[in-house]
Scaffold this active site. Structure first.
Site, PDB file in Angstrom:
ATOM      1  N   GLY A 160       0.806  -1.219   0.000  1.00  0.00           N
ATOM      2  CA  GLY A 160       0.000   0.000   0.000  1.00  0.00           C
ATOM      3  C   GLY A 160       0.840   1.270   0.000  1.00  0.00           C
ATOM      4  O   GLY A 160       0.509   2.249  -0.678  1.00  0.00           O
ATOM      5  N   THR A 161       1.924   1.258   0.741  1.00  0.00           N
ATOM      6  CA  THR A 161       2.750   2.467   0.833  1.00  0.00           C
ATOM      7  C   THR A 161       3.286   2.843  -0.548  1.00  0.00           C
ATOM      8  O   THR A 161       3.219   4.016  -0.956  1.00  0.00           O
ATOM      9  CB  THR A 161       3.921   2.235   1.815  1.00  0.00           C
ATOM     10  OG1 THR A 161       3.361   1.907   3.094  1.00  0.00           O
ATOM     11  CG2 THR A 161       4.804   3.455   1.944  1.00  0.00           C
ATOM     12  N   HIS A 179      -1.210  -7.931   2.681  1.00  0.00           N
ATOM     13  CA  HIS A 179      -1.115  -8.475   4.045  1.00  0.00           C
ATOM     14  C   HIS A 179      -2.292  -8.112   4.943  1.00  0.00           C
ATOM     15  O   HIS A 179      -2.363  -8.549   6.083  1.00  0.00           O
ATOM     16  CB  HIS A 179       0.225  -8.092   4.693  1.00  0.00           C
ATOM     17  CG  HIS A 179       0.359  -6.655   5.101  1.00  0.00           C
ATOM     18  ND1 HIS A 179       0.229  -6.242   6.401  1.00  0.00           N
ATOM     19  CD2 HIS A 179       0.628  -5.532   4.384  1.00  0.00           C
ATOM     20  CE1 HIS A 179       0.434  -4.928   6.468  1.00  0.00           C
ATOM     21  NE2 HIS A 179       0.678  -4.475   5.262  1.00  0.00           N
ATOM     22  N   THR A 222      12.977  -6.581  -9.668  1.00  0.00           N
ATOM     23  CA  THR A 222      12.673  -7.986  -9.949  1.00  0.00           C
ATOM     24  C   THR A 222      11.336  -8.379  -9.318  1.00  0.00           C
ATOM     25  O   THR A 222      11.079  -8.079  -8.149  1.00  0.00           O
ATOM     26  CB  THR A 222      13.804  -8.889  -9.420  1.00  0.00           C
ATOM     27  OG1 THR A 222      15.012  -8.492 -10.067  1.00  0.00           O
ATOM     28  CG2 THR A 222      13.541 -10.355  -9.713  1.00  0.00           C
ATOM     29  N   CYS A 271       3.718   6.862  18.018  1.00  0.00           N
ATOM     30  CA  CYS A 271       4.888   7.153  18.834  1.00  0.00           C
ATOM     31  C   CYS A 271       6.007   7.588  17.908  1.00  0.00           C
ATOM     32  O   CYS A 271       6.605   6.772  17.222  1.00  0.00           O
ATOM     33  CB  CYS A 271       5.289   5.902  19.592  1.00  0.00           C
ATOM     34  SG  CYS A 271       6.276   6.254  21.026  1.00  0.00           S
ATOM     35  N   GLN A 297      -7.525  -0.924   3.181  1.00  0.00           N
ATOM     36  CA  GLN A 297      -8.366  -1.553   4.217  1.00  0.00           C
ATOM     37  C   GLN A 297      -9.673  -2.100   3.641  1.00  0.00           C
ATOM     38  O   GLN A 297     -10.420  -2.775   4.344  1.00  0.00           O
ATOM     39  CB  GLN A 297      -8.683  -0.538   5.332  1.00  0.00           C
ATOM     40  CG  GLN A 297      -7.474  -0.075   6.117  1.00  0.00           C
ATOM     41  CD  GLN A 297      -6.929  -1.143   7.076  1.00  0.00           C
ATOM     42  OE1 GLN A 297      -7.621  -2.096   7.433  1.00  0.00           O
ATOM     43  NE2 GLN A 297      -5.678  -0.989   7.488  1.00  0.00           N
TER      44      GLN A 297
HETATM   45  N1  PLP Z   1      -3.005   2.712   3.484  1.00  0.00           N
HETATM   46  C1  PLP Z   1      -3.758   2.295   4.515  1.00  0.00           C
HETATM   47  C2  PLP Z   1      -5.157   2.799   4.657  1.00  0.00           C
HETATM   48  C3  PLP Z   1      -3.238   1.395   5.444  1.00  0.00           C
HETATM   49  O1  PLP Z   1      -3.986   0.988   6.474  1.00  0.00           O
HETATM   50  C4  PLP Z   1      -1.902   0.935   5.276  1.00  0.00           C
HETATM   51  C5  PLP Z   1      -1.282   0.031   6.260  1.00  0.00           C
HETATM   52  O2  PLP Z   1      -1.584   0.030   7.413  1.00  0.00           O
HETATM   53  C6  PLP Z   1      -1.179   1.391   4.164  1.00  0.00           C
HETATM   54  C7  PLP Z   1      -1.759   2.278   3.297  1.00  0.00           C
HETATM   55  C8  PLP Z   1       0.230   0.898   3.918  1.00  0.00           C
HETATM   56  O3  PLP Z   1       0.178  -0.398   3.369  1.00  0.00           O
HETATM   57  P1  PLP Z   1       1.467  -1.352   3.397  1.00  0.00           P
HETATM   58  O4  PLP Z   1       1.606  -1.823   4.805  1.00  0.00           O
HETATM   59  O5  PLP Z   1       1.114  -2.473   2.467  1.00  0.00           O
HETATM   60  O6  PLP Z   1       2.607  -0.563   2.919  1.00  0.00           O
END
Ligand code: PLP
Length: 394
Positions: free
Chosen positions: A72-73, A202, A238, A326, A180
């Protein structure tokens, strides 16, 4: 020791057996690099193509519109950075919601340093985007509007179809972070009208470090991971073949059991929310009662730090998450709860419970009992609570 109870599925989930088994041969036997021009490479290409076809069918896009990422990031970074940069000759104004994941917020802040301007759409006290406010902040030079499909902290499900419509009426692209939501809610990207959508494996019982970004065919976007020719020249690196295979299998299972899981997990959530609201004084449910992710319950406990409850629950073998982040030794209140208008005290005292398909009603009931006694004990030690009690009794 009793097996600990896991109520943190919004953070991550265990890999399901089906996905794990499907992945295994791709570590040792079918280990080829899809870029290789031989039989090992061709086997790997076949697996990745099949995974792409499957996932594309679950969200109703063409396989050519789906790009595998590291999660996601990366998807969020790519969508926001890649569109902002590709469209900068049209304008440099970007709009996102204030309750986005850090992957969006920090990327937006970095883009401000590159000369982009970022505006935040308002959300109401339950975290739902204010569409009128969104309309009022769009400008001629707005190129990108981004809003998550469902919030990771308070579970609010956002009106993405309406946001996409507004974006397109103003010639801006619309992105949604479905990390989510994918595999939990039924998603049809064509019906929603979004141009880009990020997902992560995940969160749906697939492996970590893999995800996908839907990019509508024909959309202008720059690459952010430059390198080899992978992912149709758009994303170097890769290919993570076992991860992609596991992601597709996990998505298949999630899609197959979507309604059953929704019903079961939301029944756990509802029992939990009802009991906490009825049996624990001075609590606030954050996010809406309806229209929220089936797994999510987020509470602020007045007069207590979220961290203290988290530690008490941890001692009792219950794993949950605190809304506060934190960072560098200092405890910041949650930016999501602040955007919902909660005072700093309450934004500090929040705990997110996120349930999963393996949880049971007995675990939920046990957690409520633990919370009741932990909250009572912590409030007895809280000078703030004592002061309020004194004022009330005068
Ligand atoms: N976006 C949302 C709404 C998330 O809840 C998360 C992870 O908690 C992410 C992006 C990031 O995803 P990833 O952990 O696959 O990088």
């Amino acid at each position: 020791m009793k097996k600990p109870i896991y109520f943190d599925h919004a953070a991550t989930t265990p890999v399901c057996e089906e996905a794990f088994n499907e992945m295994k041969p791709y570590f040792t036997e079918i280990f080829g690099n899809p870029n290789s021009q031989h039989v090992f490479g061709r086997e790997a290409v076949k697996a990745v193509d099949e995974a792409r076809d499957k996932i594309a069918s679950y969200i109703n896009c063409k396989p050519s519109e789906l790009y595998f990422t590291s999660g996601g990031t990366e998807g969020d970074n790519w969508a926001l950075r890649g569109c902002a940069r590709a469209l900068k000759s049209k304008g440099k104004h970007l709009i996102i919601s204030p309750i986005e994941h850090a992957a969006m917020i920090t990327t937006a802040k970095a883009l401000e340093k590159e000369g982009f301007e970022v505006s935040f759409m308002k959300v109401d006290s339950e975290g739902r985007v204010d569409l009128e406010h969104l309309q009022s902040i769009i400008r001629e030079d707005t190129t990108f509007i981004g809003c998550m499909m469902a919030n990771n902290e308070v579970g609010t499900i956002e009106p993405i179809k309406e946001i996409a419509k507004i974006a397109h009426e103003h010639n801006a692209v619309c992105f949604t972070d479905a990390v989510q939501a994918a595999g939990v809610l039924k998603i049809d990207v064509k019906d929603l009208g979004v141009d880009l959508m990020s997902m992560s494996s995940h969160k749906i019982y697939g492996p970590k470090g893999v995800g996908a970004l839907y990019i509508r065919n024909g959309l202008l976007i720059e690459s952010i991971l430059t390198g080899g020719h992978q992912e149709r020249m758009k994303r170097g690196g890769t290919t993570n073949v076992p991860g992609i295979v596991g992601f597709a299998k996990a998505f298949e299972i999630a899609n197959r059991d979507l309604e059953k899981n929704f019903k079961y997990v939301s029944s756990l959530r509802d029992r939990f929310i009802d009991r906490v609201l009825n049996e624990v004084p001075f609590v606030k449910l954050n996010g809406p009662r309806e229209n929220r992710l089936p797994a999510n319950a987020d509470f602020s406990f007045k007069y207590i730090e979220g961290e203290s409850i988290l530690f008490s629950l941890d001692l009792a073998g219950i794993a949950v998450s605190s809304g506060s982040a934190c960072s560098s030794g200092s405890l910041e209140p949650s930016h999501v709860l602040l955007a919902l208008g909660l005072p700093e005290g309450l934004a500090h005292g929040s705990i997110r419970f996120s349930f999963g398909k393996h949880n049971t009603i007995e675990e939920v009931d046990y957690a409520v009992d633990v919370i009741k006694s932990a909250v009572e004990r912590l409030r007895e030690m809280s000078p703030l609570f004592k002061k309020e009690e004194v004022i009330k009794n005068v």
